[in-house]
Design a protein around this motif. Structure first.
Motif, short mmCIF file in Angstrom:
data_model
loop_
_atom_site.label_atom_id
_atom_site.label_comp_id
_atom_site.label_asym_id
_atom_site.label_seq_id
_atom_site.Cartn_x
_atom_site.Cartn_y
_atom_site.Cartn_z
N ASP A 103 0.83 -1.20 0.00
CA ASP A 103 0.00 0.00 0.00
C ASP A 103 0.86 1.26 0.00
O ASP A 103 0.58 2.23 -0.70
CB ASP A 103 -0.92 -0.03 1.23
CG ASP A 103 -1.82 1.20 1.28
OD1 ASP A 103 -2.66 1.36 0.38
OD2 ASP A 103 -1.66 2.01 2.22
N ARG A 104 1.95 1.22 0.78
CA ARG A 104 2.84 2.37 0.84
C ARG A 104 3.57 2.58 -0.48
O ARG A 104 3.74 3.70 -0.94
CB ARG A 104 3.85 2.15 1.97
CG ARG A 104 4.70 3.36 2.31
CD ARG A 104 5.56 3.06 3.52
NE ARG A 104 4.75 2.74 4.69
CZ ARG A 104 5.23 2.17 5.79
NH1 ARG A 104 6.50 1.84 5.85
NH2 ARG A 104 4.44 1.92 6.81
N ASN A 105 3.98 1.50 -1.13
CA ASN A 105 4.67 1.62 -2.41
C ASN A 105 3.77 2.23 -3.47
O ASN A 105 4.19 3.06 -4.28
CB ASN A 105 5.17 0.25 -2.89
CG ASN A 105 6.40 -0.21 -2.14
OD1 ASN A 105 7.06 0.58 -1.48
ND2 ASN A 105 6.72 -1.49 -2.24
N VAL A 106 2.52 1.80 -3.50
CA VAL A 106 1.58 2.32 -4.50
C VAL A 106 1.37 3.82 -4.31
O VAL A 106 1.37 4.60 -5.27
CB VAL A 106 0.23 1.56 -4.43
CG1 VAL A 106 -0.81 2.23 -5.33
CG2 VAL A 106 0.41 0.11 -4.85
N SER A 107 1.18 4.24 -3.06
CA SER A 107 0.96 5.67 -2.81
C SER A 107 2.23 6.48 -3.10
O SER A 107 2.16 7.58 -3.66
CB SER A 107 0.52 5.89 -1.37
OG SER A 107 1.52 5.43 -0.46
N LEU A 644 9.82 2.77 -9.15
CA LEU A 644 9.10 1.62 -8.59
C LEU A 644 10.08 0.61 -8.00
O LEU A 644 9.90 0.11 -6.87
CB LEU A 644 8.25 0.97 -9.67
CG LEU A 644 7.48 -0.30 -9.28
CD1 LEU A 644 6.56 -0.03 -8.10
CD2 LEU A 644 6.69 -0.84 -10.46
N LEU A 645 11.14 0.29 -8.74
CA LEU A 645 12.14 -0.65 -8.25
C LEU A 645 12.82 -0.11 -7.00
O LEU A 645 13.09 -0.86 -6.04
CB LEU A 645 13.17 -0.94 -9.35
CG LEU A 645 14.18 -2.05 -9.05
CD1 LEU A 645 13.48 -3.40 -8.98
CD2 LEU A 645 15.27 -2.09 -10.11
N ASN A 646 13.10 1.18 -7.00
CA ASN A 646 13.76 1.80 -5.85
C ASN A 646 12.87 1.72 -4.61
O ASN A 646 13.34 1.47 -3.50
CB ASN A 646 14.10 3.26 -6.19
CG ASN A 646 14.94 3.92 -5.11
OD1 ASN A 646 14.45 4.78 -4.40
ND2 ASN A 646 16.19 3.54 -5.00
N LEU A 647 11.57 1.93 -4.78
CA LEU A 647 10.65 1.84 -3.65
C LEU A 647 10.57 0.42 -3.11
O LEU A 647 10.41 0.21 -1.90
CB LEU A 647 9.25 2.31 -4.08
CG LEU A 647 9.10 3.83 -4.27
CD1 LEU A 647 7.75 4.15 -4.87
CD2 LEU A 647 9.27 4.56 -2.94
N VAL A 648 10.66 -0.58 -3.99
CA VAL A 648 10.68 -1.97 -3.54
C VAL A 648 11.90 -2.23 -2.67
O VAL A 648 11.81 -2.86 -1.60
CB VAL A 648 10.64 -2.93 -4.75
CG1 VAL A 648 10.90 -4.37 -4.30
CG2 VAL A 648 9.32 -2.83 -5.48
N VAL A 649 13.06 -1.73 -3.10
CA VAL A 649 14.29 -1.91 -2.32
C VAL A 649 14.16 -1.22 -0.96
O VAL A 649 14.60 -1.75 0.07
CB VAL A 649 15.50 -1.36 -3.11
CG1 VAL A 649 16.76 -1.41 -2.26
CG2 VAL A 649 15.71 -2.17 -4.38
#
Length: 784
Positions: A103-107, A644-649
């Motif tokens: 949820d945090r990554n999407v926002s 997006l990839l950076n937020l996953v990391v």
């Protein structure tokens, strides 16, 4: 723990494997990066749900941790890398659950897209990418490289390794005018490689010099890499220095550093100028040295003269070296003597505001100790004394409106200090004089009377400026007084231009050189920022391509020539006249100048539209626009996917884990060396865009949060990224060259040929490491 590894370490491995697999899958990189982020998050979330992703974190409730904090060690510096004996506690890599992380990554991705792609502070600078790409592709389609390669081969061909040296010169020239690596490598590979092989050049030196020279566009301004890296570096440096200031007890970075924590793309262009030239010189020196040691593998190849008539060495020295040097050095000497200088008499109607102390001294003890450690006791004591003097005089002197008498006195003092010859007039006369001397050198046997008349006009213009034009003379009166001298000068200049057009070198090099000087000069001189300069370059490239197309079709290019002159008229009128007509009491000459400038502007716009029409009807504009849209869309899609990839990391603690590892080293040089080695290794498998948008945001807060000059750090990274184009097996320049090389040139030839240039890149990095002033000297000399 999976395979005995920490859960965060397993997560980082999964992300890298997914990214690498996505790139190798053949799927478009721009989408593979985002897909790698989604897939890797799914795998990590599944393993975490199965209880396999266990992270060993510091037990912050332990007595050992509390004792460490009580001893004065800051929380953010405590890590298991620095203090491996601290008690640990096993926890999930998603402490709040993977659903919360999702949820945090999407926002966050929506916010980041808005900040960095759609409406953020850096979007105006990122628009320069579009303009520079358009400029580069337009010039590449205008066949400028064909003419440059042919001409430079004739100039350098008679030297040992001359064809290889000419490739380096053309590569540097195209780097400053196009900056598109793929187009440059492919063009030079198609045109120059067969010629070099026919003249018995070894495949290794031929392919190596073409691939390496094509990548100069990554470092020589205007570089797309520096635009992208600069927008990111500016944000990282500002945030890192703010964090550094607060960590030592200061309120902000301005207080701690004594200057704003800012680094702009324009400043980075200035910083990249000398390193780019240095690399080009190293390439050329290697090619020349290789030819001397292996004359049979890089022979001299005479390919004809570039001039329409023979010129003796004495004549060439006199008119191409002696006279220009005399003019330029003489102007500099007269400037130092005060004979040439500013004639600006503009005076503010308000007094100057008082100067503040060099450092803020109203700080806490902790911040004071940190500032003394950073700036030195002497600088701190000087700031204290400055503040004492300011307080004794009643505080910082405020700006006040001057009385009529004070204003007149201030203006009279400025008039008295004005130089006899204005700087603008001197520069213009020197440039026009260089036209005259070049025309004489190109054709010594031609009629010299028009050139002499032009020279008389130059002397007469100098005398008029000294005797008749004062600092208070109105621009209109100055134009009238200078009309006759400049008419004589232009008579000679027009004749000299006709003579210069007979010289192939001047005819081929001069038009793009003017465009390069206009674009880079406006940025490096601090006149404008990269985005308007890039727009100027794109418009100029379109007009230059249309001019070339009209010449190829045996049609008159007078519309474009007159449009170019209209742009010059706009600039000259705008610089010398007050065009603000929306105020009271506008003079007749200001109105007249406004309508002249407006008419010139309209004609220049007509010339640009006419150029677009010529390119459109010739089938050039449509593919240029389509290719520009493709490249720009790819860049911005990679930007979104990498976010997006950076937020996953970040979500599973990977970014924090890497930063803690880097911060565990006490030596700042060691940390930066580790980062540079990692970037160099990643360059073997990743493109520069992936490195900029995936790796740099992770390591940036550490390498930009220390004492290193941010300009030096950024240019070191840029040169390292340039190397990623050359390193086998995934160097993109090698792929481009492999696609156009003849069958007789094998992949092994290309790999063997590029290795010396990769070593030259490493040597260039070493030179910049030990002599950082190569990066910082130009920004220090040019005021922003």
């Amino acid at each position: 723990m999976l395979f005995g590894l920490d859960g965060v370490e397993v997560g980082l491995i999964i992300v890298f494997v997914c990214l690498f697999g996505g790139i190798l899958s053949g799927f478009p990189v721009a989408f593979a990066i985002g897909g790698a982020g989604i897939i890797s998050f799914g795998i990590i979330a599944a393993l975490d749900s199965a209880g396999l992703m266990i992270h060993q974190a510091i037990d912050t409730s332990s007595q050992a941790y509390r004792d460490l904090v009580n001893s004065g060690v800051k929380n953010d510096t405590i890590s298991l890398f620095r203090y491996p004996d601290l008690p640990r506690v096993a926890e999930s890599v998603f402490p709040a659950g993977w659903e919360t992380a999702l949820d945090r990554n999407v926002s966050f991705i929506v916010n980041r897209m808005n900040e960095r792609v759609l409406a953020g502070q850096s979007i105006e600078t990122l628009l320069a990418v579009l303009m520079f790409v358009l400029m580069g592709i337009t010039l590449e389609r205008s066949k400028i490289a064909n003419d440059l390669l042919t001409t430079m081969a004739r100039v350098f061909g008679p030297l040992p390794g001359g064809l290889a040296v000419s490739i380096v010169v053309v590569g540097a020239f195209l780097a400053a005018s196009t900056g598109i690596v793929g187009a440059t490598v492919v063009t030079m590979g198609l045109l120059a490689l067969p010629t070099m092989l026919r003249n018995n050049y070894s495949p290794e030196i031929a392919t190596g010099v073409i691939a390496a020279s094509g990548t100069l566009g990554q470092i020589i301004p205007p570089s797309i890499v520096i635009v992208l890296l600069g927008t990111l570096a500016g944000d990282l440096y500002s945030a890192a220095q703010e964090a550094r200031a607060t960590s030592v007890g200061c309120t902000d970075a301005l207080t701690y550093l004594g200057e704003p924590a800012v680094v702009s793309v324009g400043t980075l262009f200035q910083a990249a100028l000398l390193p780019g030239i240095m690399l080009a010189l190293l390439y050329a020196l290697y090619a020349f040295g290789y030819a001397l040691l292996n004359p049979d593998k890089a022979p001299a190849v005479p390919m004809g003269a570039t001039n329409s008539e023979p010129v003796t060495r004495g004549e060439a020295f006199t008119w191409f070296a002696g006279a220009p040097v005399l003019l330029i050095v003489g102007t500099i000497v007269l400037g130092n003597l005060g004979i040439i200088g500013s004639q600006n008499t503009t005076v503010s109607s308000f007094s100057e505001i008082g100067d503040a102390a060099s450092l803020r001294t109203n700080v806490g003890d902790e911040c004071k100790a940190a500032m003394i450690e950073l700036h030195g006791q002497e600088a701190w004591d000087a700031a204290i004394q400055q503040q004492v003097d300011i307080d004794a005089s009643g505080g910082i002197k405020a700006s006040e409106k001057l009385s009529d008498e004070a204003f007149a006195e201030k203006q009279a003092a400025k008039v008295a200090a004005a130089a006899p010859i204005g700087t603008g007039v001197a520069i213009l006369l020197v440039l026009l004089s260089l036209f005259l001397t070049t025309g004489r050198g190109v054709s010594p046997s031609a009629e010299s009377r028009p050139l002499i008349i032009g020279g008389i006009g130059v002397v007469l213009a100098v005398l008029v400026d000294i005797v008749l034009v004062s600092p208070l003379t109105s621009p209109g009166a100055t134009v009238v007084l200078m009309a006759i001298p400049f008419a004589l000068i232009m008579y000679g200049v027009v004749y000299a231009t006709g003579l210069c057009s007979k010289n192939e070198l001047i005819r081929v090099v001069f038009p793009p050189l003017v465009l390069i000087v206009a674009v880079l000069g406006s940025i490096l001189g601090g006149i404008t920022n990269p985005t308007p300069a890039a727009a100027l370059g794109a418009g100029g490239a379109i007009m230059l391509a249309a001019y070339r197309k009209l010449r190829d079709q045996d049609r008159s290019p007078k519309v474009i020539i007159w449009s170019t002159l209209a742009i010059i008229v706009c600039i000259l009128v705008g610089v010398n006249f007050d065009l603000r007509i929306n105020q009271d009491g506008v003079s007749f000459e200001s109105w007249f100048a406004f309508f002249v400038a407006y008419g010139a502007y309209l004609y220049a716009v007509f010339g640009l539209l006419f150029s677009c029409w010529i390119l459109y009807t010739s089938g050039v504009l449509t593919p240029v626009v389509r290719e520009t849209a493709k490249v720009t869309s790819m860049v911005f899609t990679i930007l979104i996917g990498s976010q997006l990839l950076n937020l996953v990391v970040i979500s599973f603690g990977g970014e924090h884990y890497i930063q803690q590892f880097l911060k565990s080293f006490d030596n700042e040089l060691t940390v930066f060396l580790i980062v540079m080695l990692v970037l160099f290794v990643l360059g073997f498998v990743l493109d520069f865009l992936e490195i900029i948008y995936i790796v740099i945001p992770i390591v940036g807060p550490v390498i930009y949060g220390g004492t290193f000059d941010p300009k030096w750090v950024t240019i070191m990274i840029a040169v390292n990224l340039q190397t990623s184009f050359l390193t086998p097996p995934f160097g993109f320049a090698l792929f481009y060259l492999r696609g156009v090389a003849p069958a007789s040139v094998t992949t092994a030839h290309i790999y063997r040929g590029i290795i010396p240039f990769v070593l030259i890149q490493v040597a260039g990095l070493a030179i910049l490491w030990f002599f950082p002033s190569i990066v910082t000297i130009v920004p220090d000399l040019i005021p922003n």
